[in-house]
Design a protein around this motif. Structure first.
Motif, short mmCIF file in Angstrom:
data_model
loop_
_atom_site.label_atom_id
_atom_site.label_comp_id
_atom_site.label_asym_id
_atom_site.label_seq_id
_atom_site.Cartn_x
_atom_site.Cartn_y
_atom_site.Cartn_z
N PRO A 1 -3.41 -12.47 -5.36
CA PRO A 1 -2.91 -11.18 -4.85
C PRO A 1 -1.47 -10.89 -5.23
CG PRO A 1 -4.11 -12.37 -3.15
CD PRO A 1 -3.92 -13.33 -4.28
N PHE A 2 -0.69 -11.95 -5.47
CA PHE A 2 0.72 -11.75 -5.79
C PHE A 2 0.93 -11.34 -7.24
CE2 PHE A 2 -0.26 -16.38 -5.61
CZ PHE A 2 -0.28 -16.64 -6.98
N HIS A 3 -0.15 -11.28 -8.03
CA HIS A 3 0.01 -10.93 -9.45
C HIS A 3 0.51 -9.50 -9.61
CE1 HIS A 3 -0.61 -10.91 -13.74
NE2 HIS A 3 -1.39 -9.84 -13.64
N ARG A 4 -0.11 -8.58 -8.91
CA ARG A 4 0.30 -7.18 -9.00
C ARG A 4 0.84 -6.63 -7.68
NH1 ARG A 4 -3.93 -3.51 -12.24
NH2 ARG A 4 -2.13 -2.12 -12.06
N GLY A 5 0.77 -7.45 -6.63
CA GLY A 5 1.30 -6.99 -5.35
C GLY A 5 0.32 -6.13 -4.59
N TRP A 6 0.81 -5.43 -3.58
CA TRP A 6 -0.02 -4.64 -2.69
C TRP A 6 0.78 -3.42 -2.24
CZ3 TRP A 6 1.39 -9.70 -2.24
CH2 TRP A 6 2.46 -9.98 -1.38
N PRO A 7 0.10 -2.40 -1.73
CA PRO A 7 0.82 -1.17 -1.32
C PRO A 7 1.86 -1.46 -0.23
CG PRO A 7 -1.54 -0.77 -1.44
CD PRO A 7 -1.35 -2.25 -1.58
N ALA A 8 2.97 -0.77 -0.33
CA ALA A 8 4.02 -0.92 0.68
C ALA A 8 3.64 -0.17 1.94
CB ALA A 8 5.34 -0.39 0.13
N MET A 9 4.22 -0.58 3.06
CA MET A 9 3.98 0.13 4.31
C MET A 9 4.84 1.39 4.40
SD MET A 9 5.89 -2.62 6.81
CE MET A 9 5.36 -1.80 8.30
N GLY A 10 5.86 1.48 3.53
CA GLY A 10 6.69 2.66 3.51
C GLY A 10 7.38 2.84 2.16
N TYR A 11 7.51 4.10 1.73
CA TYR A 11 8.21 4.46 0.51
C TYR A 11 9.22 5.55 0.87
CZ TYR A 11 4.04 2.44 -1.76
OH TYR A 11 3.00 1.61 -2.15
N ILE A 12 10.21 5.75 0.00
CA ILE A 12 11.16 6.84 0.26
C ILE A 12 11.18 7.78 -0.94
CG2 ILE A 12 12.58 5.42 1.76
CD1 ILE A 12 14.67 5.31 -0.51
N ALA A 13 11.62 9.02 -0.67
CA ALA A 13 11.71 10.04 -1.71
C ALA A 13 12.93 10.91 -1.44
CB ALA A 13 10.44 10.90 -1.72
N GLY A 14 13.33 11.64 -2.48
CA GLY A 14 14.49 12.51 -2.34
C GLY A 14 14.15 13.94 -1.99
N SER A 15 12.85 14.28 -2.07
CA SER A 15 12.42 15.65 -1.78
C SER A 15 10.93 15.66 -1.50
CB SER A 15 12.73 16.57 -2.97
OG SER A 15 11.95 16.19 -4.10
N ASP A 16 10.43 16.76 -0.96
CA ASP A 16 8.99 16.89 -0.72
C ASP A 16 8.22 16.88 -2.04
OD1 ASP A 16 9.13 17.02 2.07
OD2 ASP A 16 9.55 19.17 2.04
N MET A 17 8.81 17.47 -3.08
CA MET A 17 8.16 17.50 -4.38
C MET A 17 7.94 16.07 -4.90
SD MET A 17 9.53 19.07 -8.01
CE MET A 17 9.85 20.68 -7.29
N GLU A 18 8.98 15.26 -4.78
CA GLU A 18 8.86 13.88 -5.25
C GLU A 18 7.91 13.08 -4.37
OE1 GLU A 18 11.51 9.89 -6.13
OE2 GLU A 18 12.45 11.63 -5.19
N ALA A 19 7.92 13.35 -3.08
CA ALA A 19 7.01 12.63 -2.17
C ALA A 19 5.56 12.83 -2.59
CB ALA A 19 7.23 13.10 -0.73
N GLU A 20 5.22 14.04 -3.00
CA GLU A 20 3.85 14.32 -3.44
C GLU A 20 3.53 13.56 -4.73
OE1 GLU A 20 0.04 15.50 -3.56
OE2 GLU A 20 1.46 15.61 -1.89
N HIS A 21 4.49 13.47 -5.64
CA HIS A 21 4.30 12.70 -6.86
C HIS A 21 4.04 11.23 -6.54
CE1 HIS A 21 5.58 15.40 -10.33
NE2 HIS A 21 5.75 16.17 -9.27
N LEU A 22 4.83 10.68 -5.62
CA LEU A 22 4.67 9.28 -5.24
C LEU A 22 3.33 9.04 -4.55
CD1 LEU A 22 8.26 8.45 -3.91
CD2 LEU A 22 7.21 7.57 -6.00
N ARG A 23 2.93 9.97 -3.71
CA ARG A 23 1.65 9.82 -3.01
C ARG A 23 0.50 9.64 -4.00
NH1 ARG A 23 -2.72 12.01 -2.55
NH2 ARG A 23 -2.09 13.78 -3.84
N SER A 24 0.46 10.50 -5.01
CA SER A 24 -0.63 10.41 -5.97
C SER A 24 -0.45 9.23 -6.92
CB SER A 24 -0.74 11.72 -6.77
OG SER A 24 0.47 12.02 -7.42
N ALA A 25 0.80 8.91 -7.28
CA ALA A 25 1.05 7.80 -8.20
C ALA A 25 0.64 6.46 -7.59
CB ALA A 25 2.52 7.77 -8.59
#
Length: 405
Positions: A162-186
């Motif tokens: 499991p440590f080869h590629r890791g796992w989803p974080a419990m939290g991410y940060i963004a600088g704007s709502d536009m970027e948050a949507e990009h991160l959500r899909s990415a």
């Protein structure tokens, strides 16, 4: 190096990696049962090579603002450990005994890239990813077909280790709502995991708004993005256009500082008196420290321009290899080339770049309004309090974890 020797070295590397993975696999599962030390947080960035980016600025803030948190910087390089210690943080080598123990008993890991920013084999299951760039220009993660094609890691390998590629974080940060949507899909995660806090590394730039005092020489930063296929292409293009660049810089009384991407391994060099290639990023200052002292930024597809928007100073876009980059390296956002996403002149060659710089140096700035508009859209949190908001977010996530325990 012959192809046969190169193939043999790759096979040896794969064998050593397999042995290390097998030795660490029991530790990984054992540490899933290890009691976690409340308020012990480990920080890391760029595969442990650098003391930099959002985790650096956030760790320094937390160490001052919240004495209840035990902040530990985890790194693979001695220079990163030394820098963290100079900043007043406790720092350890990731794969030392202390690195294993402190990471294995930490409540949270706060990273900028992946779990290998700290000790990947015993990284806490609770991870907060502060990321390392605004996800607005280049497509990343699940949004990039080219990356998906290039990453041929077998799914079975990631399931066994499991440590080869890791796992989803419990939290991410963004600088704007536009970027948050990009991160959500990415990252293919719920939107509720992404918090629009602004970036900790940007707080220092908020305090640098406005033009630098007039004087000589003009300091120009060229910060191109990383290229998987030819990491040193930006330097090659500079050498191929050396006469045009140096003559232009002389007329402008300017110095061009070249800052390569952190993943690029390159020695420091002075190509010309007016062209300085900074030290390898692993040993050099954090890029936002450099941005503070620059009059103009030149970039191509790097999100560094989003940070530089906070200064209010001019930006030149130089996508010299646009077609090849889109086809071979990474897809770009649909808005690339529009003033809303690239608020500056777009230049096809170094001659056009010099012309754009000449206009800026003469005080002719037709892009100022476009930069202000982009700033509103791309940096919605720019009050210099991003670190405080991230701390509030991490504390909230930490309290949820404590309730589960």
């Amino acid at each position: 190096m012959t192809a046969l020797r190169k193939d043999s070295l790759l096979r040896l590397h794969d064998c050593l990696k397999a042995v290390i993975y097998l030795l660490n696999l029991p530790l990984f599962w054992l540490t899933r049962l290890t009691p976690r030390r409340r308020r012990r947080w480990v920080f890391g960035a760029w595969q442990g090579r650098r003391y930099a980016d959002n985790p650096r600025h956030f760790a320094e803030y937390v160490s001052r603002a919240d004495p209840s948190v035990e902040c530990i910087w985890v790194a693979t390089s001695s220079s990163a450990v030394a820098e963290a210690e100079i900043a007043g943080l406790r720092a350890v080598r990731a794969y030392s005994l202390a690195g294993y123990w402190l990471t294995a008993t930490a409540e949270l890991a706060i990273i900028a890239n992946g779990v290998d920013d700290v000790n990947r084999y015993v990284c806490p299951p609770r991870v907060v990813n502060l990321w390392h760039g605004a996800a607005l220009i280049k497509q990343i993660g699940c949004n990039s077909r080219l990356l998906e094609t290039r990453d041929r890691t077998p799914g079975l390998l990631s399931r066994i280790f499991p440590f080869h590629r890791g796992w989803p974080a419990m939290g991410y940060i963004a600088g704007s709502d536009m970027e948050a949507e990009h991160l959500r899909s990415a990252f293919s995660v719920e939107r509720s995991r992404i918090f629009v806090t602004g970036y900790p590394r940007a707080d220092i730039l908020v305090r640098q708004q406005g033009r630098l005092s007039s004087g000589a020489p003009l300091n120009i930063l060229y910060a191109p993005t990383f290229r998987d296929l030819d990491p040193l292409l930006p330097l090659t293009m500079i050498r191929e256009n050396l006469r045009v660049i140096t003559e232009g810089l002389k007329q402008l009384n300017a110095v061009l500082h070249v800052r390569l991407h952190p993943n690029t391994l390159s020695a420091a060099e002075r190509i010309h008196d007016r062209i300085r290639v900074n030290a390898p990023p692993a040993d050099g200052p954090d890029v936002n420290m450099i941005l503070c002292d620059m009059d103009v930024l030149i970039t191509d597809y790097s999100s560094v321009f989003v940070d530089f928007l906070l200064t209010g100073r001019p930006i030149v876009f130089a996508p010299f290899d646009l077609s090849a980059y889109r086809q071979q390296e990474r897809e770009l956002a649909a808005g690339y080339g529009d003033a809303s996403l690239t608020p500056g002149p777009i230049c096809d060659d170094w001659e056009a770049v010099i012309e754009a710089l000449a206009l800026f140096s003469q005080g002719e700035d037709r892009w100022e309004a476009a930069r202000r508009s982009s700033l509103e859209d791309l940096c919605s949190r720019r009050d210099g309090k991003s670190c405080a908001r991230v701390l509030e977010m991490v504390n909230s996530l930490s309290d949820r974890v404590a309730e589960v325990w």
